[in-house]
Design an enzyme around this catalytic site. Structure first.
Site, PDB file in Angstrom:
ATOM      1  N   GLU A 243      29.613 -12.792   3.127  1.00 39.32           N
ATOM      2  CA  GLU A 243      30.570 -13.512   2.287  1.00 39.32           C
ATOM      3  C   GLU A 243      30.275 -13.263   0.824  1.00 39.32           C
ATOM      4  O   GLU A 243      29.130 -13.388   0.375  1.00 39.32           O
ATOM      5  CB  GLU A 243      30.514 -15.027   2.574  1.00 39.32           C
ATOM      6  N   GLY A 244      31.320 -12.937   0.080  1.00 37.16           N
ATOM      7  CA  GLY A 244      31.177 -12.759  -1.364  1.00 37.16           C
ATOM      8  C   GLY A 244      31.233 -14.086  -2.095  1.00 37.16           C
ATOM      9  O   GLY A 244      31.000 -15.152  -1.516  1.00 37.16           O
ATOM     10  N   VAL A 245      31.538 -14.022  -3.375  1.00 41.08           N
ATOM     11  CA  VAL A 245      31.592 -15.217  -4.222  1.00 41.08           C
ATOM     12  C   VAL A 245      32.943 -15.243  -4.940  1.00 41.08           C
ATOM     13  O   VAL A 245      33.295 -14.270  -5.612  1.00 41.08           O
ATOM     14  CB  VAL A 245      30.455 -15.190  -5.272  1.00 41.08           C
TER      15      VAL A 245
ATOM     16  N   GLU B  49      37.412 -20.888  -3.320  1.00 40.04           N
ATOM     17  CA  GLU B  49      37.742 -22.073  -2.494  1.00 40.04           C
ATOM     18  C   GLU B  49      38.936 -21.809  -1.576  1.00 40.04           C
ATOM     19  O   GLU B  49      39.684 -22.740  -1.256  1.00 40.04           O
ATOM     20  CB  GLU B  49      38.036 -23.286  -3.406  1.00 40.04           C
ATOM     21  N   ILE B  50      39.120 -20.584  -1.167  1.00 44.54           N
ATOM     22  CA  ILE B  50      40.285 -20.200  -0.381  1.00 44.54           C
ATOM     23  C   ILE B  50      40.032 -20.394   1.123  1.00 44.54           C
ATOM     24  O   ILE B  50      40.957 -20.412   1.932  1.00 44.54           O
ATOM     25  CB  ILE B  50      40.674 -18.738  -0.693  1.00 44.54           C
TER      26      ILE B  50
ATOM     27  N   LYS C  95      25.364 -14.818   2.881  1.00 44.66           N
ATOM     28  CA  LYS C  95      26.047 -15.121   1.612  1.00 44.66           C
ATOM     29  C   LYS C  95      24.994 -14.798   0.558  1.00 44.66           C
ATOM     30  O   LYS C  95      24.225 -15.676   0.138  1.00 44.66           O
ATOM     31  CB  LYS C  95      26.444 -16.607   1.580  1.00 44.66           C
TER      32      LYS C  95
ATOM     33  N   LYS D 186      36.834 -18.824   2.583  1.00 46.92           N
ATOM     34  CA  LYS D 186      35.979 -17.724   3.070  1.00 46.92           C
ATOM     35  C   LYS D 186      34.899 -18.219   4.027  1.00 46.92           C
ATOM     36  O   LYS D 186      34.683 -17.643   5.096  1.00 46.92           O
ATOM     37  CB  LYS D 186      35.296 -16.984   1.895  1.00 46.92           C
ATOM     38  N   THR D 187      34.209 -19.283   3.640  1.00 46.25           N
ATOM     39  CA  THR D 187      33.125 -19.783   4.487  1.00 46.25           C
ATOM     40  C   THR D 187      33.681 -20.335   5.797  1.00 46.25           C
ATOM     41  O   THR D 187      33.150 -20.057   6.881  1.00 46.25           O
ATOM     42  CB  THR D 187      32.320 -20.878   3.754  1.00 46.25           C
TER      43      THR D 187
HETATM   44  N1  LIG Z   1      41.408 -23.905   7.980  1.00 50.67           N
HETATM   45  C1  LIG Z   1      40.735 -24.934   7.433  1.00 50.67           C
HETATM   46  N2  LIG Z   1      40.719 -26.141   8.026  1.00 50.67           N
HETATM   47  C2  LIG Z   1      40.042 -27.189   7.498  1.00 50.67           C
HETATM   48  N3  LIG Z   1      39.364 -27.131   6.350  1.00 50.67           N
HETATM   49  C3  LIG Z   1      39.329 -25.952   5.702  1.00 50.67           C
HETATM   50  C4  LIG Z   1      40.007 -24.802   6.192  1.00 50.67           C
HETATM   51  N4  LIG Z   1      39.791 -23.790   5.332  1.00 50.67           N
HETATM   52  C5  LIG Z   1      39.031 -24.278   4.355  1.00 50.67           C
HETATM   53  N5  LIG Z   1      38.732 -25.582   4.559  1.00 50.67           N
HETATM   54  C6  LIG Z   1      37.944 -26.460   3.685  1.00 50.67           C
HETATM   55  O1  LIG Z   1      38.326 -26.167   2.340  1.00 50.67           O
HETATM   56  C7  LIG Z   1      37.192 -26.134   1.485  1.00 50.67           C
HETATM   57  C8  LIG Z   1      37.055 -24.738   0.870  1.00 50.67           C
HETATM   58  O2  LIG Z   1      36.819 -23.820   1.921  1.00 50.67           O
HETATM   59  P1  LIG Z   1      35.588 -22.815   1.870  1.00 50.67           P
HETATM   60  O3  LIG Z   1      34.343 -23.496   1.410  1.00 50.67           O
HETATM   61  O4  LIG Z   1      35.549 -22.109   3.172  1.00 50.67           O
HETATM   62  O5  LIG Z   1      36.112 -21.829   0.708  1.00 50.67           O
HETATM   63  P2  LIG Z   1      35.359 -20.582   0.073  1.00 50.67           P
HETATM   64  O6  LIG Z   1      36.379 -19.555  -0.196  1.00 50.67           O
HETATM   65  O7  LIG Z   1      34.217 -20.200   0.948  1.00 50.67           O
HETATM   66  O8  LIG Z   1      34.832 -21.225  -1.292  1.00 50.67           O
HETATM   67  P3  LIG Z   1      33.727 -20.608  -2.286  1.00 50.67           P
HETATM   68  O9  LIG Z   1      34.521 -19.744  -3.225  1.00 50.67           O
HETATM   69  O10 LIG Z   1      33.171 -21.852  -2.942  1.00 50.67           O
HETATM   70  O11 LIG Z   1      32.720 -19.871  -1.456  1.00 50.67           O
HETATM   71  C9  LIG Z   1      35.999 -26.527   2.351  1.00 50.67           C
HETATM   72  O12 LIG Z   1      35.791 -27.913   2.245  1.00 50.67           O
HETATM   73  C10 LIG Z   1      36.446 -26.160   3.766  1.00 50.67           C
HETATM   74  O13 LIG Z   1      35.812 -26.920   4.766  1.00 50.67           O
HETATM   75 MG   LIG Z   2      32.218 -20.084   0.510  1.00 47.85          MG
END
Ligand SMILES: Nc1ncnc2c1ncn2[C@@H]1O[C@H](COP(=O)(O)OP(=O)(O)OP(=O)(O)O)[C@@H](O)[C@H]1O
Ligand SMILES: [Mg+2]
Length: 220
Positions: A117-119, A7-8, A32, A10-11
């Site tokens: 994208e990883g997990v 949830e950092i 992904k 990545k997506t």
């Molecule tokens: N720079 C940003 N501005 C606004 N919202 C963000 C930003 N970065 C992340 N978010 C929000 O924070 C949440 C987590 O981000 P994201 O889904 O990209 O994380 P992730 O690393 O892909 O998570 P996962 O491990 O589940 O794949 C999402 O709701 C995303 O929209």
């Molecule tokens: Mg993600």
């Protein structure tokens, strides 16, 4: 595309990068391969899935074919892939993900930028027998690390970076993605990464912004 934790961002960062690359005239494919916590495409919550967001950033429609091509391994349980696969009576082999990814890379034209994208975090399991870092090493592809700006982010991010370097991973850059609501000053965090981080290209993304700062070098 890997992270210092789950949830950092990545997506979010992958989508921003895909859009920036496309705006600069580059062809992009974003994958992904493995996702957990997935709902069926006809569920309204599907639009929040990584696959839906990555497809949208590529300007692709959501249908059975595009979803399967983006994310072939989809599991319902919101757990790490090894546990989510086991909950459905499956075992997920790293070798199968590696083969699939190499094939996906081979199928695109040579000038297409492929983002995978990883997990979770870089040392999170992505298969029953492997971590994200094992997938990156097996693919021998450069990696972009996403870190946050929460209290503790510097420790998590530099530890992830050290693990990647120790494994011989080519780290293309570190994206410092602003953590929403963090009391830690963003600019001071970026300055800390510049001071304590080993020689790594620093990029930044503020909360709610669509454009990754410092991406120019990566684009060329
Ligand atoms: N720079 C940003 N501005 C606004 N919202 C963000 C930003 N970065 C992340 N978010 C929000 O924070 C949440 C987590 O981000 P994201 O889904 O990209 O994380 P992730 O690393 O892909 O998570 P996962 O491990 O589940 O794949 C999402 O709701 C995303 O929209
Ligand atoms: Mg993600």
């Amino acid at each position: 595309m890997t992270g210092a934790g789950t949830e950092i961002g990545k997506t979010y960062v992958t989508c921003a990068l895909a859009r920036q690359l496309r705006a600069a005239g580059r062809a992009v494919r974003a994958f992904k391969p493995v996702a957990t916590g997935m709902v069926e495409p006809d569920d309204p919550a599907f639009q929040h899935s990584d696959a839906a967001q990555l497809l949208a950033a590529q300007g692709l429609p959501h249908d059975e074919t595009t979803i399967a091509a983006c994310t072939p391994w989809r599991f319902a349980a919101p757990l790490s892939p090894d546990m989510a696969a086991a909950a459905e009576g499956h075992r997920l082999e790293l070798a199968n993900i590696v083969t699939w990814a190499l094939d996906a890379i081979q199928q695109v034209s040579a000038d297409t930028v492929v983002l995978i994208e990883g997990v979770g975090g870089v040392m999170s399991p992505i298969a029953s027998d492997g971590l994200n870092i094992d997938l990156i090493a097996a693919l021998a592809c450069p990696a972009i690390l996403v870190g946050g700006s929460y209290l503790g982010a510097i420790n998590h991010t530099l530890t992830a970076l050290a693990a990647m370097r120790a494994r011989g991973v080519d780290v293309l850059g570190l994206v410092v993605n602003e953590t929403f609501g963090s009391p830690v000053d963003f600019a001071a965090t970026v300055a800390s990464f510049a001071r304590f981080g080993p020689d790594v290209a620093l990029m930044t993304l503020r909360h709610g912004e669509a454009s990754i700062g410092g991406m120019r070098d990566l684009l060329t």
